[in-house]
Design a protein around this motif. Sequence first.
Motif, PDB file in Angstrom:
ATOM      1  N   GLU A  48       0.828  -1.198   0.000  1.00  0.00           N
ATOM      2  CA  GLU A  48       0.000   0.000   0.000  1.00  0.00           C
ATOM      3  C   GLU A  48       0.867   1.254   0.000  1.00  0.00           C
ATOM      4  N   TYR A  49       0.318   2.340  -0.517  1.00  0.00           N
ATOM      5  CA  TYR A  49       1.065   3.590  -0.677  1.00  0.00           C
ATOM      6  C   TYR A  49       0.738   4.552   0.462  1.00  0.00           C
ATOM      7  N   TYR A  50       1.795   5.009   1.132  1.00  0.00           N
ATOM      8  CA  TYR A  50       1.686   6.012   2.192  1.00  0.00           C
ATOM      9  C   TYR A  50       2.421   7.277   1.759  1.00  0.00           C
ATOM     10  N   VAL A  51       2.025   8.406   2.325  1.00  0.00           N
ATOM     11  CA  VAL A  51       2.738   9.659   2.123  1.00  0.00           C
ATOM     12  C   VAL A  51       3.045  10.276   3.476  1.00  0.00           C
ATOM     13  N   GLY A  52       4.044  11.154   3.491  1.00  0.00           N
ATOM     14  CA  GLY A  52       4.501  11.757   4.744  1.00  0.00           C
ATOM     15  C   GLY A  52       3.779  13.044   5.073  1.00  0.00           C
ATOM     16  N   LEU A  53       2.535  12.938   5.493  1.00  0.00           N
ATOM     17  CA  LEU A  53       1.770  14.116   5.905  1.00  0.00           C
ATOM     18  C   LEU A  53       2.369  14.688   7.188  1.00  0.00           C
ATOM     19  N   THR A  54       2.543  16.011   7.239  1.00  0.00           N
ATOM     20  CA  THR A  54       3.120  16.650   8.428  1.00  0.00           C
ATOM     21  C   THR A  54       2.126  17.545   9.163  1.00  0.00           C
ATOM     22  N   SER A  55       1.110  18.055   8.463  1.00  0.00           N
ATOM     23  CA  SER A  55       0.104  18.887   9.135  1.00  0.00           C
ATOM     24  C   SER A  55      -1.104  19.058   8.224  1.00  0.00           C
ATOM     25  N   ILE A  56      -2.194  19.561   8.827  1.00  0.00           N
ATOM     26  CA  ILE A  56      -3.433  19.837   8.102  1.00  0.00           C
ATOM     27  C   ILE A  56      -3.832  21.281   8.385  1.00  0.00           C
ATOM     28  N   LYS A  57      -4.236  21.989   7.335  1.00  0.00           N
ATOM     29  CA  LYS A  57      -4.741  23.347   7.487  1.00  0.00           C
ATOM     30  C   LYS A  57      -6.180  23.427   6.995  1.00  0.00           C
ATOM     31  N   VAL A  58      -6.980  24.249   7.665  1.00  0.00           N
ATOM     32  CA  VAL A  58      -8.336  24.552   7.219  1.00  0.00           C
ATOM     33  C   VAL A  58      -8.441  26.061   7.071  1.00  0.00           C
ATOM     34  N   ASN A  59      -8.737  26.496   5.857  1.00  0.00           N
ATOM     35  CA  ASN A  59      -8.814  27.930   5.557  1.00  0.00           C
ATOM     36  C   ASN A  59      -7.529  28.649   5.961  1.00  0.00           C
ATOM     37  N   MET A  82      -3.702  26.222  10.907  1.00  0.00           N
ATOM     38  CA  MET A  82      -3.237  24.892  11.304  1.00  0.00           C
ATOM     39  C   MET A  82      -4.237  24.223  12.245  1.00  0.00           C
ATOM     40  N   VAL A  83      -4.511  22.940  11.986  1.00  0.00           N
ATOM     41  CA  VAL A  83      -5.348  22.141  12.884  1.00  0.00           C
ATOM     42  C   VAL A  83      -4.446  21.552  13.970  1.00  0.00           C
ATOM     43  N   ALA A  84      -4.837  21.736  15.231  1.00  0.00           N
ATOM     44  CA  ALA A  84      -4.019  21.265  16.353  1.00  0.00           C
ATOM     45  C   ALA A  84      -4.408  19.835  16.733  1.00  0.00           C
ATOM     46  N   PHE A  85      -3.456  18.911  16.608  1.00  0.00           N
ATOM     47  CA  PHE A  85      -3.654  17.534  17.060  1.00  0.00           C
ATOM     48  C   PHE A  85      -2.283  16.915  17.289  1.00  0.00           C
ATOM     49  N   ASN A  86      -2.256  15.711  17.798  1.00  0.00           N
ATOM     50  CA  ASN A  86      -1.008  15.025  18.115  1.00  0.00           C
ATOM     51  C   ASN A  86      -0.304  14.585  16.839  1.00  0.00           C
ATOM     52  N   LYS A  87       0.762  15.303  16.452  1.00  0.00           N
ATOM     53  CA  LYS A  87       1.452  15.016  15.192  1.00  0.00           C
ATOM     54  C   LYS A  87       2.173  13.669  15.210  1.00  0.00           C
ATOM     55  N   ALA A  88       2.389  13.100  16.399  1.00  0.00           N
ATOM     56  CA  ALA A  88       3.029  11.789  16.475  1.00  0.00           C
ATOM     57  C   ALA A  88       2.180  10.726  15.776  1.00  0.00           C
ATOM     58  N   LEU A  89       0.888  10.971  15.652  1.00  0.00           N
ATOM     59  CA  LEU A  89       0.000  10.021  14.985  1.00  0.00           C
ATOM     60  C   LEU A  89       0.281   9.922  13.488  1.00  0.00           C
ATOM     61  N   SER A 132       0.843   0.679  12.792  1.00  0.00           N
ATOM     62  CA  SER A 132      -0.260   1.635  12.843  1.00  0.00           C
ATOM     63  C   SER A 132       0.258   3.050  12.590  1.00  0.00           C
ATOM     64  N   GLY A 133      -0.685   3.971  12.396  1.00  0.00           N
ATOM     65  CA  GLY A 133      -0.313   5.364  12.142  1.00  0.00           C
ATOM     66  C   GLY A 133      -0.024   5.617  10.672  1.00  0.00           C
ATOM     67  N   GLY A 134       0.408   6.833  10.371  1.00  0.00           N
ATOM     68  CA  GLY A 134       0.742   7.189   9.003  1.00  0.00           C
ATOM     69  C   GLY A 134      -0.471   7.568   8.177  1.00  0.00           C
ATOM     70  N   THR A 135      -0.206   7.949   6.925  1.00  0.00           N
ATOM     71  CA  THR A 135      -1.247   8.399   6.000  1.00  0.00           C
ATOM     72  C   THR A 135      -1.206   7.557   4.742  1.00  0.00           C
ATOM     73  N   ARG A 136      -2.247   6.811   4.504  1.00  0.00           N
ATOM     74  CA  ARG A 136      -2.316   5.885   3.374  1.00  0.00           C
ATOM     75  C   ARG A 136      -3.323   6.394   2.337  1.00  0.00           C
ATOM     76  N   ILE A 137      -3.105   6.019   1.085  1.00  0.00           N
ATOM     77  CA  ILE A 137      -4.021   6.352  -0.011  1.00  0.00           C
ATOM     78  C   ILE A 137      -4.786   5.094  -0.390  1.00  0.00           C
ATOM     79  N   SER A 138      -6.099   5.199  -0.538  1.00  0.00           N
ATOM     80  CA  SER A 138      -6.917   4.019  -0.837  1.00  0.00           C
ATOM     81  C   SER A 138      -8.012   4.357  -1.830  1.00  0.00           C
ATOM     82  N   THR A 139      -8.231   3.432  -2.785  1.00  0.00           N
ATOM     83  CA  THR A 139      -9.368   3.554  -3.701  1.00  0.00           C
ATOM     84  C   THR A 139     -10.562   2.737  -3.224  1.00  0.00           C
ATOM     85  N   LEU A 140     -10.422   2.006  -2.126  1.00  0.00           N
ATOM     86  CA  LEU A 140     -11.515   1.184  -1.614  1.00  0.00           C
ATOM     87  C   LEU A 140     -12.291   1.856  -0.491  1.00  0.00           C
TER      88      LEU A 140
END
Length: 444
Positions: free
Chosen positions: A259-270, A273-280, A289-297
């Motif tokens: 499966e394909y993962y990417v190295g997401l470091t943060s999320i912004k809305v408008n 920065m969205v505040a959450f535990n970046k260790a996730l 577990s953890g990380g950011t995966r891309i899925s077509t399912l």
Amino acid sequence: MAKLAVPLLIFFFLLSCIPSQAALPLQTPLQTQIQKDPSTSQYIFTAYLKTPLMPTKLVLDLGATYSWVNCDDYISSTYQHVPCNSSIANSLSAYGCEDICDGPPGPNCANNSFLFLLDKPLETVHYKKVNNLNDALVDYLALLNNLGSLSSIDNFIFSCARTGFLKGLAKGVTGLASLGNSNLSIPVQINKAFSSSPNCFAMCLSGSTSQPGVVLFGSKGPYNFLHGIDLSKSLLYTPLIFNPLGRDSDPNTHRLSPEYYVGLTSIKVNGKMVAFNKALLAIDDQSGSGGTRISTLVPYTKLQSSIYKAFTLAFLKEAASSAFNLTTTKPVKPFRVCYPVGAVKTTQMGPAVPLIELVLDRQDVVWKMFGSNSMVRVTKKSVDLWCLGFVDGGIDGPSIIIGGLQLEDNLLQFDLQSKKLGFSSSILSKGTKCADYKFPTRNV
């Protein structure tokens, strides 16, 4: 009778035990239409299999190790079983060997036949996950080339499956098409079969159920859409990451995930920065577990529960600001944030809502998601809503799974040789869409 065997060494020895073809020049790119199924939101991949070649509909899976086809009614004059003394890729956790077929001879049963272990092939909630040993087959696979004719692989390797595996799949589908990072996936087998083919594929999913998108194999561009637009010039790049504890791992042997993962470091809305535990956002080497995966399912992006809570609160706050002045209404499951359609303005980029930005390995590498990729139109009975198309993914597995809605009308290029992902963000900003790809005229 089937018996389990330990995994052997490498995929290349497998081809030495079956008829093979010399590496051939390829009229790139090979390509096929991808149709969104309205009932399941699955993406349907059309390939030509068997002899004579027959169009075959398969569910597209970015994370599968290998493709599989229902063999209960598989008829072809050229299929072959794989002998038990063949070797398979390290990425597979286990396989079986059918010494003596205990049923009627056919695609599903042969003496001295290598077996694949189909393990959790789908992520859809409608599908009953099963483990099952199934015969490996070799047969022809063909796709359309840029001259409008079919180019074929005569030693395409895939797994049989029984009819029960089709439960939960779109109507008319007979199996699954693997586009994962595996020696047995379709893009990698194409790369091995054709000498001039880059180990690369591009995908552009259409959000329309009536107008198809496209997958292109063996080319890094140009990717020509209507109005003379070459989307290969619009890509940003970020490294592809592979989970060290893939789903083919066992307690004693860790194998990279297909499966394909990417190295997401943060999320912004408008822009905020969205505040959450970046260790996730990191993959845990021990649990996977953890990380950011891309899925077509997965039809809509799943966020780990704490991320989802912070993200939705940030979206609600920005949507209620004077820039948008939106007030929520009673939501419809599985969504928790919905707005009346009449309250939301429409733009070229879809509903006018706060911009969502996924910041990747660098601050200037940002995947932008406008309303067309963040909002879902829900129309039923007297309800007509725009709902935020992100759902609570619980606390297990990947922290973020980027789902189908967020991929639509985006061009994604998976460079398996350089291990990087090229992405365009929404191509609606370019005045085109995935359904505008210019397929060559088919030469019969």
